[in-house]
Design an enzyme around this catalytic site. Structure first.
Site, mmCIF file in Angstrom:
data_model
loop_
_atom_site.group_PDB
_atom_site.id
_atom_site.type_symbol
_atom_site.label_atom_id
_atom_site.label_comp_id
_atom_site.label_asym_id
_atom_site.label_seq_id
_atom_site.Cartn_x
_atom_site.Cartn_y
_atom_site.Cartn_z
ATOM 1 N N GLY A 216 48.389 19.683 30.886
ATOM 2 C CA GLY A 216 47.517 19.565 29.717
ATOM 3 C C GLY A 216 46.069 19.923 29.944
ATOM 4 O O GLY A 216 45.237 19.688 29.086
ATOM 5 N N THR A 217 45.756 20.504 31.102
ATOM 6 C CA THR A 217 44.361 20.830 31.350
ATOM 7 C C THR A 217 43.995 22.230 30.864
ATOM 8 O O THR A 217 42.850 22.641 30.964
ATOM 9 C CB THR A 217 44.028 20.729 32.846
ATOM 10 O OG1 THR A 217 45.066 21.356 33.583
ATOM 11 C CG2 THR A 217 43.908 19.287 33.266
ATOM 12 N N GLU A 438 45.282 -12.923 27.862
ATOM 13 C CA GLU A 438 44.311 -11.829 27.704
ATOM 14 C C GLU A 438 42.896 -12.289 28.031
ATOM 15 O O GLU A 438 42.131 -11.567 28.666
ATOM 16 C CB GLU A 438 44.354 -11.257 26.281
ATOM 17 C CG GLU A 438 45.710 -10.701 25.842
ATOM 18 C CD GLU A 438 46.293 -9.682 26.800
ATOM 19 O OE1 GLU A 438 45.524 -9.022 27.533
ATOM 20 O OE2 GLU A 438 47.537 -9.552 26.836
ATOM 21 N N HIS A 441 42.421 -12.219 31.738
ATOM 22 C CA HIS A 441 42.080 -10.869 32.213
ATOM 23 C C HIS A 441 40.612 -10.588 31.958
ATOM 24 O O HIS A 441 39.905 -10.066 32.819
ATOM 25 C CB HIS A 441 42.879 -9.815 31.431
ATOM 26 C CG HIS A 441 44.295 -9.624 31.895
ATOM 27 N ND1 HIS A 441 44.637 -9.478 33.215
ATOM 28 C CD2 HIS A 441 45.452 -9.503 31.199
ATOM 29 C CE1 HIS A 441 45.955 -9.286 33.307
ATOM 30 N NE2 HIS A 441 46.474 -9.304 32.092
ATOM 31 N N ASP A 514 51.846 -6.729 35.053
ATOM 32 C CA ASP A 514 50.646 -6.957 35.864
ATOM 33 C C ASP A 514 51.013 -7.095 37.330
ATOM 34 O O ASP A 514 50.353 -6.545 38.209
ATOM 35 C CB ASP A 514 49.953 -8.267 35.440
ATOM 36 C CG ASP A 514 49.388 -8.177 34.032
ATOM 37 O OD1 ASP A 514 49.138 -7.053 33.577
ATOM 38 O OD2 ASP A 514 49.200 -9.235 33.410
HETATM 39 P P1 ADP Z 1 48.817 23.165 30.650
HETATM 40 O O1 ADP Z 1 47.699 23.088 31.639
HETATM 41 O O2 ADP Z 1 49.782 22.044 30.836
HETATM 42 O O3 ADP Z 1 49.464 24.503 30.592
HETATM 43 P P2 ADP Z 1 48.076 23.817 27.984
HETATM 44 O O4 ADP Z 1 47.289 25.024 28.262
HETATM 45 O O5 ADP Z 1 49.463 24.045 27.496
HETATM 46 O O6 ADP Z 1 48.124 22.872 29.245
HETATM 47 O O7 ADP Z 1 47.268 22.907 26.966
HETATM 48 C C1 ADP Z 1 47.857 22.337 25.841
HETATM 49 C C2 ADP Z 1 46.898 22.286 24.691
HETATM 50 O O8 ADP Z 1 45.805 21.417 24.963
HETATM 51 C C3 ADP Z 1 46.240 23.616 24.395
HETATM 52 O O9 ADP Z 1 47.025 24.356 23.510
HETATM 53 C C4 ADP Z 1 44.907 23.219 23.789
HETATM 54 O O10 ADP Z 1 45.033 22.935 22.426
HETATM 55 C C5 ADP Z 1 44.576 21.943 24.509
HETATM 56 N N1 ADP Z 1 43.711 22.193 25.662
HETATM 57 C C6 ADP Z 1 44.036 21.970 26.952
HETATM 58 N N2 ADP Z 1 43.018 22.273 27.757
HETATM 59 C C7 ADP Z 1 42.017 22.713 26.989
HETATM 60 C C8 ADP Z 1 40.701 23.193 27.256
HETATM 61 N N3 ADP Z 1 40.217 23.259 28.499
HETATM 62 N N4 ADP Z 1 39.942 23.573 26.211
HETATM 63 C C9 ADP Z 1 40.420 23.491 24.963
HETATM 64 N N5 ADP Z 1 41.647 23.065 24.643
HETATM 65 C C10 ADP Z 1 42.456 22.673 25.643
HETATM 66 ZN ZN ZN Z 2 48.482 -9.097 31.621
#
Ligand code: ADP
Ligand code: ZN
Ligand code: MG
Length: 644
Positions: A216-217, A438, A441, A514
């Site tokens: 997701g990066t 809670e 914690h 926990d």
């Molecule tokens: P992965 O690194 O797993 O391939 P993706 O490129 O598929 O991740 O990212 C999934 C979605 O998350 C993208 O389509 C976009 O909408 C959002 N996203 C992820 N990273 C960025 C980024 N650096 N800038 C803007 N959007 C991002």
């Molecule tokens: Zn707890």
């Protein structure tokens, strides 16, 4: 994905398609002809029962008849009714009536058999030709619909999608917060556009770059952006698409992909999720020989990467979120010799990504993306995209004109703690237990170093199993955890259970999660970070890479005595943390009671009010003694945390 044209090889062989289609049509036409022609153009005459026909013959009214196997056509004598025209009738003969010729002869009827059937040859022909035609027709139809040629012919073709000149619709400006990666990739695009600039000086253009980073990066997004920016063809395929049922197919597809790429050079080949085919040979899979297909595919990829000259103008970019499982041979210089790290964004990066995704969202005046960025450490680009969308959905549900800050706050909470589950109704005792838990914690968390602010406590069930929750938010991005912070974290995790012990004298199952986390953390304290004084800075866990290469056991080989020592040390750490948690809560019993009562009344306590309350917590003298600092670890650096 917008306009991505299909690879040429995927276009079906046209002859086959016509073969199936036109023969089906021809067949239908012939069949129709066979039945329609005689029906519409053949003689049409009134049907009469056979018995009536016999009566008419015997009455001497019939002039002549054509006796066929399945019908008799006859003409009445015209002078009988005084009409000049001939009337033709049809009847169906009764096969048993063998006397018919005799009767006809007796009554002077002129009769004979019909001429040979004019349409018969079509029927005969069809009866021979139709079955195979139907078979081929259906076969052709199915294959066309499936979208490939005959399976046996295309199985070895690569499934890469090829796109050229920006057809992915993604540009570098759509990717934010990963500036270093962007700079490196822009350089690669430049290699392709201005190859001479580099080769003139004798520099070799890199053959491959590997994008490495957590899910997701934005790795896939970056690759699409390259395709959108580069003015060269861009082949994109996912690692898993090489592998199919049949052994050897993957290797054939790799070969085909590179053949095509070389023809279209300069171009970029992007292999997403490389780990699907680039897993370490040997290790990991466990079963010897079980991964034959993947291994062959990988070998083919390595061969292909070695097989072309760096300056042919084919650049391979691959992405993976599990670099540690990749075969080391892939990362050798001359293959994926550049590794580009696409990491989770920092605070500024997160703000930039939020900006990108908020472009098409109507934001209210009070929305401050910088504040949201502060509250979301550890979020990857995909999480942030999701966050913006979640907030917009919430605002829409409330029929708001624009998305307000409260929507974002609720969306963050949803993402880190799950959806609210008000339908999960607790009885009074349960609710009371959860409230004290809670607050336990929260009080410990407020006194421990580095744990961030306690933002919110709630007894509204959320997420999968949580009956209540406490949210802590870090004040800044952190990448390391100091030793006392780990122990403080362990104590905070145990705060819930400790409060239950103090108030009710017994514990509930609510602390299960926990305790799991506590034990894990204490074990890492000893075996990974080497923070235990007794055992010293010795790593007892293997890194994942070593684990994969070494078949199986995540622990180094240690003597039973050391194993015992580790167990004792882990227990010691947990016990000490538990003790300090109990001490703190005893000391702050009034605050605990009062806050829990308030929480039961109001269900949620948060913000400044909560902080002011917790600021009254007194630190016992023992605490400072217990917290002695020193060592540093990389453990979960203070993401926002939810304790249940
Ligand atoms: P992965 O690194 O797993 O391939 P993706 O490129 O598929 O991740 O990212 C999934 C979605 O998350 C993208 O389509 C976009 O909408 C959002 N996203 C992820 N990273 C960025 C980024 N650096 N800038 C803007 N959007 C991002
Ligand atoms: Zn707890
Ligand atoms: Mg991806």
């Amino acid at each position: 994905m917008p306009v991505e044209t299909n690879n040429k090889n995927q276009i079906k062989p046209p002859r086959l398609r016509q073969f199936g289609g036109s023969f089906l049509i021809l067949l239908t036409l012939l069949l129709l002809l066979n039945y329609i022609v005689p029906t519409f153009f053949g003689p049409r005459s009134p049907q009469v029962p056979y018995s009536d026909f016999i009566v008419q013959v015997e009455a001497g009214k019939v002039e002549r008849a054509v006796v066929g196997g399945d019908r008799i056509q006859y003409v009445l004598k015209s002078e009988i009714d005084g009409k000049p025209t001939e009337q033709v009738f049809t009847t169906t003969p009764v096969a048993l009536d063998l006397d018919l010729p005799k009767i006809l002869r007796e009554h002077n009827v002129e009769f004979g058999a019909p001429p040979p059937d004019q349409n018969g040859w079509i029927a005969t022909l069809l009866s021979w030709v139709a079955p195979p035609l139907i078979f081929f027709g259906i076969w052709g139809f199915l294959i066309n619909r499936q979208g490939g040629g005959p399976a046996a012919l295309t199985v070895g073709k690569s499934k890469a999608r090829i796109s050229s000149d920006g057809s992915t619709g993604v540009k570098f400006t759509d990717v934010a917060g990963v500036d270093e990666a962007k700079v490196e990739l822009e350089e690669i695009v430049d290699f392709l556009k201005n190859a001479d600039k580099y080769t003139r000086l004798g520099a070799k253009i890199p053959k491959g770059a590997l994008l490495v980073g957590p899910p997701g990066t934005g790795k896939t997004l970056l690759a699409k952006a390259i395709a959108g920016e580069a003015a060269v063809p861009f082949f994109s395929i996912s690692g898993s698409e090489f592998i199919e049922l049949f052994v050897g197919v993957g290797a054939a597809r790799v070969r085909d992909l590179f053949d095509q790429a070389k023809k279209q050079a300069p171009c970029i080949v992007f292999i997403d999720e490389l780990d699907a085919l680039g897993k370490s040979r040997g290790g990991a899979g466990g079963f010897v020989g079980g991964n034959d297909e993947r291994e062959q595919t990988l070998n083919q990829l390595l061969t292909e990467m070695d097989g072309f000259d760096a300056n042919t103008g084919v650049i391979i970019i691959a992405a993976t979120n599990r670099p540690e499982v990749l075969d080391p041979a892939l990362r050798r210089p001359g293959r994926f010799d550049r590794q580009i790290v696409v990491d989770r964004p920092d605070k500024i990066g997160r703000e930039a990504i939020l900006k990108v995704h908020a472009r098409n969202v109507k934001l209210a005046e009070d929305v401050n993306l910088a504040t949201i960025a502060i509250r979301t450490p550890g979020f990857a680009g995909a999480d942030l995209a999701n966050l913006v969308n979640e907030a917009a959905l919430l605002a829409a549900r409330q029929n708001r004109q624009a998305v307000i800050m409260a929507d974002f706050n609720e969306a963050i909470e949803r993402l880190i703690a799950g959806l609210e589950k008000r339908s999960r109704v607790l009885n009074e005792t349960e609710k009371k237990t959860v409230a004290y838990h809670e607050v336990g914690h929260a009080i410990i968390g407020a006194l421990m170093p580095g744990a961030g602010k306690v933002e919110k406590i709630s007894v509204v069930p959320r997420g999968v199993g949580a009956l209540g929750y406490t949210i802590q938010m870090p004040e800044e991005d952190r990448f390391l955890m100091v030793e006392d912070e780990i122990r403080g974290r362990i104590a905070t995790l145990l705060g819930g259970r400790s409060a239950e012990e103090i108030v009710f004298g017994k514990v509930s199952t609510g602390a299960g999660d926990d305790i799991q986390k506590t034990t894990d953390l204490a074990e890492r304290y000893v075996t990974v970070y080497g923070m235990s004084d007794k055992l010293g800075p010795v790593a007892f866990e293997k890194t994942q890479q070593q684990f994969i290469e070494g078949y199986g056991n995540p622990r180094r080989s240690i003597s039973p005595k050391v194993a015992e020592e580790i167990d004792r040390e882990v227990k010691q750490i947990v016990d000490n943390a538990h003790h300090i948690a109990l001490t703190i809560l005893h000391e702050n019993r009034d605050l605990l009671e009062e806050t829990a009562e308030e929480l039961l009344q109001r269900e949620i306590l948060e913000g400044t009010e909560l902080r002011e309350r917790l600021a009254r917590a007194k630190a016992p003298a023992e605490l400072n003694e217990w917290l002695r600092s020193g060592k540093v670890s990389e453990d979960k650096p203070l993401m926002q945390s939810v304790l249940n």
